[in-house]
Write a protein that holds these residues in place. Structure first.
Motif, PDB file in Angstrom:
ATOM      1  N   PHE A 162      -1.580  -2.494  10.449  1.00  0.00           N
ATOM      2  CA  PHE A 162      -1.027  -2.650   9.103  1.00  0.00           C
ATOM      3  C   PHE A 162      -1.124  -1.340   8.322  1.00  0.00           C
ATOM      4  CE2 PHE A 162      -1.630  -3.675   4.595  1.00  0.00           C
ATOM      5  CZ  PHE A 162      -0.453  -4.354   4.335  1.00  0.00           C
ATOM      6  N   ASN A 163      -2.260  -0.646   8.428  1.00  0.00           N
ATOM      7  CA  ASN A 163      -2.403   0.652   7.754  1.00  0.00           C
ATOM      8  C   ASN A 163      -1.380   1.654   8.267  1.00  0.00           C
ATOM      9  OD1 ASN A 163      -4.536  -0.429   6.372  1.00  0.00           O
ATOM     10  ND2 ASN A 163      -6.116   0.553   7.593  1.00  0.00           N
ATOM     11  N   LEU A 164      -1.075   1.579   9.554  1.00  0.00           N
ATOM     12  CA  LEU A 164      -0.074   2.474  10.129  1.00  0.00           C
ATOM     13  C   LEU A 164       1.300   2.215   9.522  1.00  0.00           C
ATOM     14  CD1 LEU A 164       0.892   4.552  12.150  1.00  0.00           C
ATOM     15  CD2 LEU A 164       0.956   2.772  13.890  1.00  0.00           C
ATOM     16  N   TYR A 165       1.647   0.941   9.325  1.00  0.00           N
ATOM     17  CA  TYR A 165       2.929   0.635   8.682  1.00  0.00           C
ATOM     18  C   TYR A 165       2.956   1.172   7.244  1.00  0.00           C
ATOM     19  CZ  TYR A 165       6.377  -1.956   6.036  1.00  0.00           C
ATOM     20  OH  TYR A 165       7.404  -2.277   5.187  1.00  0.00           O
ATOM     21  N   ILE A 166       1.844   1.010   6.511  1.00  0.00           N
ATOM     22  CA  ILE A 166       1.789   1.511   5.138  1.00  0.00           C
ATOM     23  C   ILE A 166       1.993   3.022   5.109  1.00  0.00           C
ATOM     24  CG2 ILE A 166       0.303   1.771   3.119  1.00  0.00           C
ATOM     25  CD1 ILE A 166       1.326  -1.040   3.445  1.00  0.00           C
ATOM     26  N   ILE A 167       1.400   3.732   6.070  1.00  0.00           N
ATOM     27  CA  ILE A 167       1.531   5.188   6.123  1.00  0.00           C
ATOM     28  C   ILE A 167       2.959   5.592   6.435  1.00  0.00           C
ATOM     29  CG2 ILE A 167       0.842   7.236   7.427  1.00  0.00           C
ATOM     30  CD1 ILE A 167      -1.929   5.952   7.725  1.00  0.00           C
ATOM     31  N   GLU A 168       3.569   4.945   7.422  1.00  0.00           N
ATOM     32  CA  GLU A 168       4.912   5.333   7.842  1.00  0.00           C
ATOM     33  C   GLU A 168       5.969   4.956   6.811  1.00  0.00           C
ATOM     34  OE1 GLU A 168       5.774   7.078  10.528  1.00  0.00           O
ATOM     35  OE2 GLU A 168       3.655   7.324  10.986  1.00  0.00           O
TER      36      GLU A 168
END
Length: 572
Positions: A162-168
């Motif tokens: 989920f954090n990866l989606y927020i970053i991208e």
């Protein structure tokens, strides 16, 4: 003669059943029944009369019938048969047979239950606040019989995905540091998602919380997050689930490995886009050989010119919409071009996530870090208060962790001098409260607004020497008097044989008690013409305003005390 109704054949006696009766009807254990009720959203009900005596828990009969038709019931009954066969094999000391039988115990699927619970994607997004907060909480507890190490690792991986989606997607908007933990807020598909991340510490599950209850909620939220993440990854052209590099598993808990995998996928997508672009270019060249196609292209160009002229005459509402959209896009990239190193005494996971979400390159101290502390391109280094590194680099700026959150909340880079390791930090204001809607506004809020206005105009902010930033700014309810009111007061003063200035001076010299009595008299007159219901609402409104005023005066008194204390310390 009419037959009399028998007792217990109609009414509440038929509509309600006890929990023990529900267990015997469904043929499940109490633990399984609790989990089923949580998954399906069924709660105990309280009839008007105690049908079966005191101390009984009642459910609606139609809810129990609804549970009996669920596919999960059949799965539970099948698991019970498999466990009985495994127990018999263990009694005969056939351990190989027992292990083989237990391999038939497959995990229970709750896809249909999630579809019933969240019929649309928007419903799932609205419940993502509780899901993320709960999963973050249980990712910090110790493993026990209800939560194994594998379960906790799975929770951590879902959260980092989920954090990866927020970053991208650059969806993060706000962040706040509190005693309870870190608060974050993101804008995802038009829905505002707010969640809490507790401080890094290992703790056990409280005894007051039943293991079956917490385990069921965690299982529901894990499945919910998987479904939501698949949709979100697909919306921005990413592959879900991303592959995890085991060699970098200890590096920022797998987040850096996930980023590397996604970058590789994006490179493949870019190659495919180039191939498709070349195909479209060749097709367009072939189409231009036809004269009819050329005529059609001229007509299309005329239509495009007309559309551009219409777009130039857009109303003010569209201009404000595009301005807000541009502001949101800039907000997600305020750290673009910065190369930040996070020191070992700072929470690595939180600040690496925060910096990357707003466009910065972040690294840390470790074997798999993207760059080392000796890199000459580093622009900022985050250190703790009062901490001085062994080796100080002149070409980089050392700031405290609060600078990252305050700059992200204000959507521009704040002065680093206020957040130096040896400086006293300014107040950390919560971005989740709108100060303009409150009667009390901290002085720091006024200072930040002036800084933002200066940054918007491209001018440096210069702090005035006589500016009292520690004192609060008040929004008084007093308004300027109109010309008609002033003229009426002048006439009243002339009728009394006084000048208007003398009348104003006498009004200012009146004791406060007379002013208070006057307000009470006016309030009593207002109440006298109201109905009883309106009078009750009005009194509630007045009490609420009085509480706010009292709270405002308390905060103002504290602010003045702190300002006086700081001045005294400066003099000493």
């Amino acid at each position: 003669m009419v037959n009399a109704k028998k007792k217990g054949t109609s009414g509440e006696a038929v509509a309600f059943v006890t929990r023990s009766a529900a267990l015997s009807r469904l043929q499940v254990s109490l633990r399984q029944f609790k989990a089923l009720c949580i998954v399906k959203g069924i709660h105990p009900r309280e009839p008007k009369k105690n049908l079966k005596g005191r101390g009984k828990i009642y459910y609606l009969k139609k809810d129990i019938i609804f549970l009996g038709q669920d596919p999960i019931i059949e799965k539970l009954r099948g698991d019970r048969v498999i466990k009985a066969r495994a127990a018999k094999a263990k009694g005969r000391k056939e351990y190989d047979v027992e292990a083989f039988i237990r391999t038939q115990l497959l995990p229970t699927k709750m896809d249909h239950a999630l579809k019933e619970r969240y019929p649309t994607f928007d419903h799932a997004l609205h419940d993502l606040n509780d899901a993320l907060t709960t999963l973050h909480l249980y990712s910090t507890i110790r493993s026990d019989k209800n939560f194994t190490v594998e379960d906790l690792e799975e929770v951590e991986r879902l959260l980092h995905e989920f954090n990866l989606y927020i970053i991208e997607s650059k969806s993060l908007r706000k962040g706040f540091i509190s005693i309870k933990g870190f608060y974050f807020q993101a804008l995802i598909h038009g829905s505002t998602i707010t969640w809490q991340v507790p401080h890094t510490k290992t703790s056990g599950r409280p005894r007051e919380i039943e293991g079956v209850v917490s385990q069921t909620f965690v299982e529901i939220y894990k499945n919910l997050l998987r479904f939501v993440m698949y949709k979100l990854y697909k919306s921005i052209g990413m592959v879900y689930p991303p592959q995890l590099d085991d060699t970098k598993k200890e590096s920022s808990v797998g987040l850096d490995a996930l980023l590397a995998q996604i970058n590789a996928v994006e490179e493949d997508d870019e190659e495919e886009e180039e191939i498709e672009k070349q195909k479209t270019e060749t097709e367009q060249r072939i189409e231009t050989l036809n004269v009819d196609k050329l005529v059609q292209m001229e007509e299309d160009n005329k239509e495009d010119m007309e559309e551009e002229e219409e777009e130039e005459e857009k109303p003010e509402e569209d201009q404000t919409f595009f301005a807000e959209r541009e502001h949101i896009e800039k907000q997600g990239r305020i750290f673009d071009g910065l190369k930040v190193f996070v020191s070992r005494e700072v929470n690595r996971d939180i600040f690496v996530f925060m910096l990357r979400a707003f466009g910065a390159e972040a690294s840390w101290e470790g074997p798999d870090a993207p760059f080392s502390v000796n890199d000459t391109d580093i622009t900022h280094q985050i250190v703790d208060a009062g901490f001085v590194p062994k080796r100080v680099f002149i070409d980089r700026t050392y700031v405290q962790p609060q600078w990252v959150f305050d700059s992200a909340n204000e959507s521009f880079l704040l002065p680093e001098s206020e957040y130096a390791p040896t400086s006293k930090l300014p107040p950390h204001l919560s971005p989740f409260q709108n100060a303009k809607l409150k009667s009390y506004i901290p002085g720091r809020r006024t200072e930040l607004d002036k800084m933002k206005e200066a940054a918007r105009n491209g001018l440096p902010y210069v702090k005035e020497e006589n500016e009292e930033l520690a004192l609060p700014v008040r929004y008084t309810e007093e308004r300027e008097k109109t010309e008609e009111e002033k003229y009426t007061e002048e006439l009243e003063a002339e009728a009394a044989g006084k000048t208007f200035a003398q009348a104003q001076a006498e009004e200012a010299e009146k004791p406060k008690e007379i002013v208070v009595r006057k307000k009470e008299y006016e309030a009593a007159n207002i109440k006298s013409v109201m109905s009883s219901s309106n009078r009750y609402v009005y009194s509630k409104m007045v009490n609420s305003q009085n509480k706010k005023e009292k709270r405002k005066r308390t905060l103002e008194r504290k602010a003045r005390g702190l300002a006086a204390k700081e001045k005294q310390e400066e003099r000493e």
